[in-house]
Scaffold this active site. Structure first.
Site, short mmCIF file in Angstrom:
data_model
loop_
_atom_site.label_atom_id
_atom_site.label_comp_id
_atom_site.label_asym_id
_atom_site.label_seq_id
_atom_site.Cartn_x
_atom_site.Cartn_y
_atom_site.Cartn_z
N LYS A 1 -5.40 1.82 -1.68
CA LYS A 1 -6.64 2.41 -2.20
C LYS A 1 -6.95 1.89 -3.61
O LYS A 1 -6.06 1.70 -4.42
CB LYS A 1 -6.50 3.94 -2.25
CG LYS A 1 -6.35 4.57 -0.89
CD LYS A 1 -7.62 5.24 -0.48
CE LYS A 1 -7.52 6.09 0.77
NZ LYS A 1 -6.72 5.57 1.87
N ASP B 1 0.87 -1.17 0.00
CA ASP B 1 0.00 0.00 0.00
C ASP B 1 0.91 1.22 0.00
O ASP B 1 2.08 1.12 -0.38
CB ASP B 1 -0.98 -0.04 1.19
CG ASP B 1 -0.24 -0.31 2.49
OD1 ASP B 1 0.86 0.23 2.68
OD2 ASP B 1 -0.76 -1.08 3.33
N MET C 1 -2.30 5.72 14.04
CA MET C 1 -3.59 6.02 13.40
C MET C 1 -4.39 6.99 14.26
O MET C 1 -5.61 6.85 14.40
CB MET C 1 -4.39 4.72 13.15
CG MET C 1 -3.70 3.76 12.20
SD MET C 1 -4.50 2.16 12.11
CE MET C 1 -3.86 1.37 13.58
N1 SAH Z 1 2.96 -1.59 10.90
C1 SAH Z 1 3.13 -0.15 10.99
C2 SAH Z 1 1.89 0.53 11.54
C3 SAH Z 1 0.67 0.35 10.66
S1 SAH Z 1 -0.72 1.26 11.21
C4 SAH Z 1 4.38 0.14 11.84
O1 SAH Z 1 4.90 -0.76 12.50
O2 SAH Z 1 4.87 1.29 11.80
C5 SAH Z 1 -0.57 2.78 10.32
C6 SAH Z 1 -0.09 3.87 11.23
O3 SAH Z 1 1.30 3.75 11.44
C7 SAH Z 1 -0.24 5.27 10.70
O4 SAH Z 1 -1.54 5.77 10.88
C8 SAH Z 1 0.75 6.03 11.56
O5 SAH Z 1 0.23 6.26 12.84
C9 SAH Z 1 1.85 5.00 11.69
N2 SAH Z 1 2.95 5.22 10.73
C10 SAH Z 1 3.43 4.34 9.85
N3 SAH Z 1 4.48 4.85 9.19
C11 SAH Z 1 4.67 6.09 9.67
C12 SAH Z 1 5.62 7.13 9.40
N4 SAH Z 1 6.59 6.99 8.50
N5 SAH Z 1 5.52 8.27 10.12
C13 SAH Z 1 4.57 8.43 11.05
N6 SAH Z 1 3.65 7.49 11.34
C14 SAH Z 1 3.70 6.33 10.66
#
Ligand code: SAH
Length: 263
Positions: A56, A35, A171
């Site tokens: 999306k 994604d 999130m």
């Molecule tokens: N598996 C991912 C999280 C997935 S849920 C992890 O371990 O990072 C999706 C959420 O991850 C987003 O809404 C945000 O809160 C966070 N996120 C993922 N990448 C990010 C980034 N580069 N900067 C800030 N927040 C991030």
């Protein structure tokens, strides 16, 4: 012969934070399902013909999880080596657990390749250690975006406030007003430092800071949008101590980002 599916964490977005194994698997894969969360730089490393976007869809709505699950099985049955590339770590709020369960149920061999989670790396690159000897001996990772079909909040904000530790919300941009209010109601100090780290480690990373009382305003002023990490707790104040000598990853405040990008 059934192919193997690799559930791979991409890290937060800087290609230098891909694990060596993730980088190798991106080269070896026949197809990479992804994604937008791995970010533009990492997605740019994958040859167009290998990429399959399961984020999306054309109409702007999300690809249902069931469609992604079925596609993984289908590709494996074609004998393909499949990388399911997920932002951060594949088993932190990424529904990686559901994908693994589906693969297991369909007897598809799979491997999990951990990644650097944004939940720790996001705060870190903004100069915020999620634990600190003087400020936080625990850290909780929570979702700010609960399953809307749930009647009651699955998250006990009162209990979280009582830990006295750091709270990291993923999130959590949209519902920031709701959970900051819940934490205030739970008796958390309104002066508690809060930071929002937007697009951590991406070329256009931004940080907005405030307190439990002011962070919603700071979010709106800066126009912070997902993906962003919310860090709540005294550790978020450490940033002020470190900022002057903190290098790398847009060490600018959101307010300064224009000046910096105009360099
Ligand atoms: N598996 C991912 C999280 C997935 S849920 C992890 O371990 O990072 C999706 C959420 O991850 C987003 O809404 C945000 O809160 C966070 N996120 C993922 N990448 C990010 C980034 N580069 N900067 C800030 N927040 C991030």
């Amino acid at each position: 012969m059934t192919g193997t599916v690799y559930l791979v964490g991409s890290g937060p977005g800087d290609p230098d934070l891909l694990t060596v194994k993730a980088r190798r698997l991106l080269d070896e894969a026949d197809v990479v399902l992804h994604d937008k969360l791995p970010g533009p730089e990492i997605l740019g490393l994958i040859p167009e013909e290998k990429r399959e976007d399961v984020g999306k869809r054309a109409g702007g709505d999300r690809t249902p999880q069931s469609v992604t699950n079925e596609r993984l099985v289908e590709l494996a049955h074609e004998g393909k080596t499949v990388v399911r590339l997920k932002g951060g770590d594949p088993f932190v709020f990424g529904r990686g657990g559901e994908e693994a369960a589906y693969l297991a149920a369909h007897e598809v061999p799979f491997e999990v390749v951990p990644g650097v989670t944004s939940a720790i790396a996001g705060p870190a690159v903004a100069g915020i250690p999620v634990t600190h000897r003087d400020h936080a001996s625990s850290v909780s990772f929570v979702t700010g975006h609960e399953d809307p079909t749930k009647d009651e909040s699955a998250i006990d904000w009162e209990a979280l406030a009582a830990t006295g530790g750091t709270i990291v919300v993923l999130m959590g941009v949209g519902k920031l007003p709701d959970y900051t209010a819940a934490l205030r109601e739970a008796g958390m100090d309104t002066d508690t430092p809060v930071a929002l780290v937007e697009r951590a480690t991406w070329p256009d990373q931004r940080v907005a800071t405030g307190t439990l009382d002011t962070i919603v305003e700071a979010r709106d002023e800066a126009g912070i949008e997902p993906p962003a990490i919310t860090v709540i707790g005294d550790v978020a104040g450490e940033r002020d101590e470190l900022a002057e000598f903190l290098r790398g990853y847009g060490s600018d405040e959101a307010e300064n980002s224009e000046a910096v990008s105009g360099e």
